[in-house]
Design an enzyme around this catalytic site. Sequence first.
Site, PDB file in Angstrom:
ATOM      1  N   ARG A  47      49.728   6.042 -23.625  1.00 41.14           N
ATOM      2  CA  ARG A  47      48.848   5.289 -24.520  1.00 41.14           C
ATOM      3  C   ARG A  47      49.649   4.347 -25.411  1.00 41.14           C
ATOM      4  NH1 ARG A  47      47.067   7.247 -29.208  1.00 41.14           N
ATOM      5  NH2 ARG A  47      47.307   9.408 -28.499  1.00 41.14           N
ATOM      6  N   TYR A  85      31.594 -16.840 -28.281  1.00 45.60           N
ATOM      7  CA  TYR A  85      31.339 -15.787 -27.303  1.00 45.60           C
ATOM      8  C   TYR A  85      30.376 -14.753 -27.872  1.00 45.60           C
ATOM      9  CZ  TYR A  85      32.184 -11.674 -24.431  1.00 45.60           C
ATOM     10  OH  TYR A  85      32.022 -10.565 -23.641  1.00 45.60           O
ATOM     11  N   LYS A  90      39.250 -13.831 -17.491  1.00 44.99           N
ATOM     12  CA  LYS A  90      38.844 -15.175 -17.081  1.00 44.99           C
ATOM     13  C   LYS A  90      40.008 -15.922 -16.424  1.00 44.99           C
ATOM     14  CE  LYS A  90      34.901 -14.168 -19.118  1.00 44.99           C
ATOM     15  NZ  LYS A  90      35.178 -12.983 -19.960  1.00 44.99           N
ATOM     16  N   ASP A 147      40.310 -17.903 -30.442  1.00 40.44           N
ATOM     17  CA  ASP A 147      40.008 -17.510 -29.069  1.00 40.44           C
ATOM     18  C   ASP A 147      40.348 -18.693 -28.170  1.00 40.44           C
ATOM     19  OD1 ASP A 147      38.862 -16.864 -26.609  1.00 40.44           O
ATOM     20  OD2 ASP A 147      37.172 -15.803 -27.515  1.00 40.44           O
TER      21      ASP A 147
END
Length: 394
Positions: free
Chosen positions: A56, A109, A210, A185
């Site tokens: 992790r 978004y 993306k 972003d």
Amino acid sequence: MSLSQQRAASLSAETVVVAAGRPPRERDEPVNPPIVLSSTYFGTGALDDGDRGYGRYSNPTWDPFEEALGQLEGASLPGLLYASGLAAVSSALSLIPAGGALVMPSHSYAGSLVMASELAEKGFIELRTVDIADTDAVLAQLAPAGGKPAAMLWLESPTNPMLGIADIRALTQAAHDAGAIVVTDNTFSTPLVQQPLALGSDVVLHSVTKYLAGHSDVVLGALVTSDPELRNTLLHHRIIHGAIAGPFEAWLALRGLRTLALRIERSQASAAVLAERLTAHPQVESVRYPGLATDPGHDRAKSQMTGFGSILCIQVAPAGDVSGADAADKLVRSLQLWLPATSLGGVESLIERRRRHAAEPASVPENLVRLSVGIENVEDLWSDLQQALDALDR
């Protein structure tokens, strides 16, 4: 890894995207990093001793992608890979202190808007939405007269889906003057088209799903910063909240990243051709694409971007008794090559009417259709669009 930050800075982005994150050059070793499947590692497990410790905390398969993305964004530190774009959004929003004000684009978004709205509804933050292309309006929200200054400015440029362009330099300077952190972003543009850190942003966010991964086969997110303190805070959030990437997904993302320059070159060139042609079609009310000289964001985009991206939007005109929204739906259904799907940035061309989503802001027109241009032949893409648009008035 093999490519130093100094060496990367002397190379073009088209070369860095291929060369960054390679293993050391040792005889009989692979030229591509392998996938490491392990939940734990030999050592003390103490991160401050440099040990990986536990799955992790770290994974060797993340490192090459994080190094490559950091170098592409011009950062002095590796990026941070997350389980999804929204996991990265959550980590970035965690930088806002309790009760702090967030200034966010009213068109951005939908997942980011929903997450910020839910935090505001619970009283964790104050949310101020604004047209990010209206610089004066943003400045007023950053430091309102008689009100508290913002703690964070969230930028998205171009915005999703309206393709508004923010004046990143001016807004980041104003945000810093107000004492705010700036998160940008950069999913639509990618570091090959725009580098927000160089324009003043503190943190850059990507939905790796993306363009970076580019093949519609992984779900990942990433954050990049040159600030060691911010990076440590974000890393701690990723560790404690467990928003980690799977090794196989990280490996696929790096493989996809290698062709980013070629994909962007092709899809961006095709988007420019399609945008020009769509402006002349009688069934198209309007076209938004920063590359059009008539687009309201053209000059601003030209000043801070090296290209104009591969996303464009159209508003479909009503056809007879059929509303613009119904005509848009018919357009999407009539296409044979373009795929009706919710995503963008892959090798395939995708199209959708955005207001069919409940979370989409009401200010997004009902007849607006977003097109993500892929790498297919542009004449084939245009032929498919043209036949579907022509059929609307029959």
